[in-house]
Design a protein around this motif. Structure first.
Motif, PDB file in Angstrom:
ATOM      1  N   LEU A 120     -15.803  -6.338 -11.643  1.00  0.00           N
ATOM      2  CA  LEU A 120     -14.680  -7.197 -11.974  1.00  0.00           C
ATOM      3  C   LEU A 120     -13.526  -6.966 -11.008  1.00  0.00           C
ATOM      4  CD1 LEU A 120     -14.628  -6.646 -15.852  1.00  0.00           C
ATOM      5  CD2 LEU A 120     -16.012  -8.265 -14.537  1.00  0.00           C
ATOM      6  N   GLY A 121     -12.979  -8.061 -10.473  1.00  0.00           N
ATOM      7  CA  GLY A 121     -11.796  -7.975  -9.620  1.00  0.00           C
ATOM      8  C   GLY A 121     -10.630  -8.656 -10.307  1.00  0.00           C
ATOM      9  N   MET A 122      -9.413  -8.141 -10.103  1.00  0.00           N
ATOM     10  CA  MET A 122      -8.240  -8.688 -10.792  1.00  0.00           C
ATOM     11  C   MET A 122      -7.072  -8.808  -9.827  1.00  0.00           C
ATOM     12  SD  MET A 122      -8.455  -6.495 -14.334  1.00  0.00           S
ATOM     13  CE  MET A 122     -10.057  -6.018 -14.999  1.00  0.00           C
ATOM     14  N   VAL A 123      -6.369  -9.947  -9.923  1.00  0.00           N
ATOM     15  CA  VAL A 123      -5.152 -10.171  -9.147  1.00  0.00           C
ATOM     16  C   VAL A 123      -4.108 -10.724 -10.101  1.00  0.00           C
ATOM     17  CG1 VAL A 123      -4.080 -11.353  -7.189  1.00  0.00           C
ATOM     18  CG2 VAL A 123      -6.495 -10.714  -7.078  1.00  0.00           C
ATOM     19  N   PHE A 124      -2.917 -10.115 -10.082  1.00  0.00           N
ATOM     20  CA  PHE A 124      -1.862 -10.537 -10.992  1.00  0.00           C
ATOM     21  C   PHE A 124      -0.660 -11.041 -10.197  1.00  0.00           C
ATOM     22  CE2 PHE A 124      -4.364  -7.363 -13.287  1.00  0.00           C
ATOM     23  CZ  PHE A 124      -4.716  -8.104 -14.401  1.00  0.00           C
ATOM     24  N   GLN A 125       0.294 -11.627 -10.920  1.00  0.00           N
ATOM     25  CA  GLN A 125       1.473 -12.215 -10.304  1.00  0.00           C
ATOM     26  C   GLN A 125       2.267 -11.171  -9.522  1.00  0.00           C
ATOM     27  OE1 GLN A 125       3.880 -14.450 -13.042  1.00  0.00           O
ATOM     28  NE2 GLN A 125       5.683 -14.365 -11.751  1.00  0.00           N
ATOM     29  N   HIS A 126       2.379  -9.972 -10.080  1.00  0.00           N
ATOM     30  CA  HIS A 126       3.107  -8.904  -9.410  1.00  0.00           C
ATOM     31  C   HIS A 126       2.106  -8.073  -8.619  1.00  0.00           C
ATOM     32  CE1 HIS A 126       6.577 -10.098 -11.717  1.00  0.00           C
ATOM     33  NE2 HIS A 126       5.859 -10.006 -12.836  1.00  0.00           N
ATOM     34  N   PHE A 127       2.416  -7.880  -7.346  1.00  0.00           N
ATOM     35  CA  PHE A 127       1.418  -7.395  -6.401  1.00  0.00           C
ATOM     36  C   PHE A 127       0.947  -5.981  -6.709  1.00  0.00           C
ATOM     37  CE2 PHE A 127       4.681  -9.896  -3.880  1.00  0.00           C
ATOM     38  CZ  PHE A 127       4.110 -11.106  -4.169  1.00  0.00           C
ATOM     39  N   GLY A 128       1.857  -5.084  -7.128  1.00  0.00           N
ATOM     40  CA  GLY A 128       1.461  -3.728  -7.498  1.00  0.00           C
ATOM     41  C   GLY A 128       0.922  -2.916  -6.340  1.00  0.00           C
ATOM     42  N   LEU A 129       1.447  -3.134  -5.138  1.00  0.00           N
ATOM     43  CA  LEU A 129       0.984  -2.378  -3.975  1.00  0.00           C
ATOM     44  C   LEU A 129       1.651  -1.006  -3.939  1.00  0.00           C
ATOM     45  CD1 LEU A 129       1.125  -5.165  -1.234  1.00  0.00           C
ATOM     46  CD2 LEU A 129      -0.762  -4.570  -2.764  1.00  0.00           C
ATOM     47  N   PHE A 130       0.971  -0.057  -3.329  1.00  0.00           N
ATOM     48  CA  PHE A 130       1.541   1.276  -3.162  1.00  0.00           C
ATOM     49  C   PHE A 130       2.467   1.257  -1.944  1.00  0.00           C
ATOM     50  CE2 PHE A 130      -2.645   2.112  -5.176  1.00  0.00           C
ATOM     51  CZ  PHE A 130      -2.179   2.696  -6.349  1.00  0.00           C
ATOM     52  N   PRO A 131       3.766   1.488  -2.139  1.00  0.00           N
ATOM     53  CA  PRO A 131       4.711   1.317  -1.019  1.00  0.00           C
ATOM     54  C   PRO A 131       4.519   2.313   0.111  1.00  0.00           C
ATOM     55  CG  PRO A 131       5.820   2.286  -2.925  1.00  0.00           C
ATOM     56  CD  PRO A 131       4.452   1.858  -3.395  1.00  0.00           C
ATOM     57  N   HIS A 132       3.944   3.483  -0.184  1.00  0.00           N
ATOM     58  CA  HIS A 132       3.779   4.519   0.838  1.00  0.00           C
ATOM     59  C   HIS A 132       2.469   4.378   1.602  1.00  0.00           C
ATOM     60  CE1 HIS A 132       1.625   5.927  -2.699  1.00  0.00           C
ATOM     61  NE2 HIS A 132       0.941   6.769  -1.922  1.00  0.00           N
ATOM     62  N   GLU A 171      -1.782  -1.900   9.828  1.00  0.00           N
ATOM     63  CA  GLU A 171      -0.989  -0.670   9.721  1.00  0.00           C
ATOM     64  C   GLU A 171       0.415  -0.919   9.188  1.00  0.00           C
ATOM     65  OE1 GLU A 171      -2.517   2.233  10.093  1.00  0.00           O
ATOM     66  OE2 GLU A 171      -4.269   0.942  10.396  1.00  0.00           O
ATOM     67  N   ALA A 172       0.704  -2.134   8.765  1.00  0.00           N
ATOM     68  CA  ALA A 172       2.020  -2.442   8.206  1.00  0.00           C
ATOM     69  C   ALA A 172       2.142  -1.887   6.789  1.00  0.00           C
ATOM     70  CB  ALA A 172       2.248  -3.946   8.197  1.00  0.00           C
ATOM     71  N   PHE A 173       3.378  -1.624   6.380  1.00  0.00           N
ATOM     72  CA  PHE A 173       3.662  -1.197   5.015  1.00  0.00           C
ATOM     73  C   PHE A 173       4.170  -2.400   4.214  1.00  0.00           C
ATOM     74  CE2 PHE A 173       3.833   2.761   7.377  1.00  0.00           C
ATOM     75  CZ  PHE A 173       3.217   3.665   6.515  1.00  0.00           C
ATOM     76  N   PRO A 174       4.010  -2.377   2.896  1.00  0.00           N
ATOM     77  CA  PRO A 174       4.425  -3.525   2.087  1.00  0.00           C
ATOM     78  C   PRO A 174       5.865  -3.974   2.342  1.00  0.00           C
ATOM     79  CG  PRO A 174       3.108  -2.050   0.754  1.00  0.00           C
ATOM     80  CD  PRO A 174       3.316  -1.363   2.079  1.00  0.00           C
ATOM     81  N   ARG A 175       6.779  -3.033   2.573  1.00  0.00           N
ATOM     82  CA  ARG A 175       8.186  -3.386   2.788  1.00  0.00           C
ATOM     83  C   ARG A 175       8.396  -4.191   4.076  1.00  0.00           C
ATOM     84  NH1 ARG A 175       7.638   2.039   3.896  1.00  0.00           N
ATOM     85  NH2 ARG A 175       8.088   2.691   6.059  1.00  0.00           N
ATOM     86  N   GLU A 176       7.415  -4.153   4.967  1.00  0.00           N
ATOM     87  CA  GLU A 176       7.519  -4.854   6.244  1.00  0.00           C
ATOM     88  C   GLU A 176       6.882  -6.244   6.197  1.00  0.00           C
ATOM     89  OE1 GLU A 176       7.208  -0.847   9.067  1.00  0.00           O
ATOM     90  OE2 GLU A 176       5.372  -1.925   8.510  1.00  0.00           O
ATOM     91  N   MET A 177       6.477  -6.693   4.997  1.00  0.00           N
ATOM     92  CA  MET A 177       5.724  -7.937   4.870  1.00  0.00           C
ATOM     93  C   MET A 177       6.449  -8.917   3.962  1.00  0.00           C
ATOM     94  SD  MET A 177       1.930  -6.273   4.435  1.00  0.00           S
ATOM     95  CE  MET A 177       1.088  -7.576   5.313  1.00  0.00           C
ATOM     96  N   SER A 178       6.154 -10.192   4.159  1.00  0.00           N
ATOM     97  CA  SER A 178       6.702 -11.240   3.299  1.00  0.00           C
ATOM     98  C   SER A 178       5.967 -11.249   1.966  1.00  0.00           C
ATOM     99  CB  SER A 178       6.547 -12.603   3.978  1.00  0.00           C
ATOM    100  OG  SER A 178       5.168 -12.962   4.040  1.00  0.00           O
TER     101      SER A 178
END
Length: 354
Positions: A120-132, A171-178
């Protein structure tokens, strides 16, 4: 209906699913159903009278292998609750939920964890990425939880990163992305384990309209390649009509209609469904098959426009119009000032609606 993969065995089967919030919900649901003679509407009212909330009421439907099944409704209709029941993030109060024949209601916690990790794969409205973590590390994380070695999980992560259009951003971090890029990372992370069944709960609703449309187009292309069995939640009728094989519309916890986009647009079962589609350009979603009449076979004429039963009414009309010569356009003084091709009129109308 036959699935996209040619199998008639459901990937997901829900039968009489209830989700009731409140104390002693399971026993009170059983009592309400028994005293109501199985009438779900009467049972739901009895539950409300006791202060309980029947968020999902007696829902039954199948999702076939390879099918993109959209569940839509207004806020509070129960659409997100039901997908959480199917994925067992919430334990359904009543009914039966089967994934490829396996009854999840009876599955142990260990089995549910195994299913979420591998099937099972799941994608939600809030991305929930690990910022580090970098994009690659975020996408590879579920594979790390499976115990895969770094080489294998990195290789798989890079494959799905390219699939969702993020090559070059590994190699980008979440804070560097749209926002749109971060949502692509969330989609890639859910695809990393190559799930058989994919749940998406309003994954694009927080995005700007232009980015949202772009991601919808990319999502359609991804699905055309992977042919996953998908349950997609949205409140947007335009999004549902654009991506769905079939749509289930919910109101107050109940499924009120299930049908193809054409059926939803042309044959709404009540005013609630009709209200959803009242501003929809029907010619863009209805198909020629829905309006054609039976006829004896005949040879194709030289100027036959080549209509197909799966063409939209809008595309079919444009094809028919293209058979006609340009038409004169007259000025206020009665003199001819130019010509217009009927096909150009149809194309301009389509562009304006879009």
């Amino acid at each position: 209906m036959t699935s996209q993969t040619g199998s008639d065995e459901p990937a997901i089967s829900c039968r009489n699913v209830w989700q009731v919030f409140g104390p002693n919900a399971k026993s009170k649901l059983a009592e309400a159903l028994a005293s109501s003679g199985g009438d779900s509407n009467a049972a739901a009212q009895k539950l409300r009278d006791q202060g309980l909330i029947p968020a999902v009421q007696d829902a039954s439907f199948d999702v076939l292998p390879g099918e993109l099944f959209v569940i839509m409704g207004l806020s509070g209709s129960g659409k997100s609750t039901i997908v959480r029941c199917i994925s067992q993030l919430l334990q359904a109060t009543g009914g039966e939920i089967r994934i490829e024949g396996e009854n999840l209601v009876e599955a142990s916690k260990a089995r549910l964890i195994e299913l979420r990790r591998r099937k099972l794969g799941m994608v939600f409205q809030h991305f929930g990425l690990f910022p580090h973590m970098t994009v690659t590390e975020n996408v590879a994380f579920p594979l790390k939880m499976q115990g895969q070695n770094k080489t294998d999980r990195t290789k798989r992560a890079l494959e799905v990163i390219e699939l969702v259009g993020l090559k070059g951003r590994e190699e980008a971090f979440p804070r560097e992305m749209s926002g749109g890029q971060r949502q692509r990372v969330g989609i890639a992370r859910s695809l990393a384990v190559n799930p058989d069944i994919w749940f998406l709960d309003e994954p694009f609703s927080a995005l700007d309209p232009l980015i949202r449309r772009q991601l919808q187009d990319e999502f359609i292309n991804i699905q055309a390649t992977l042919k996953k069995s998908i349950v997609f939640i949205t409140h947007d009728i335009a999004e549902a009509l654009k991506i769905a094989d079939r749509i289930a519309i919910m109101r107050d916890g109940k499924i009120v209609q299930i049908g193809t986009p054409t059926e939803i647009v042309l044959n709404p079962v009540d005013d609630y469904v009709r209200e959803f589609s009242k501003d929809v350009a029907k010619g863009r979603h209805a198909r020629v098959a829905s309006v054609m009449r039976a006829s004896a076979p005949a040879d194709r004429a030289p100027d036959d426009p080549g209509l197909r039963q799966d063409m939209t009414l809008e595309a079919a009309l444009a094809s028919c119009i293209s058979r006609y010569d340009p038409v004169p356009v007259w000025g206020e003084d009665g003199k001819m000032i130019g010509v217009v091709d009927p096909a150009d009129l149809a194309a301009a109308l389509q562009a304006e609606e879009t």
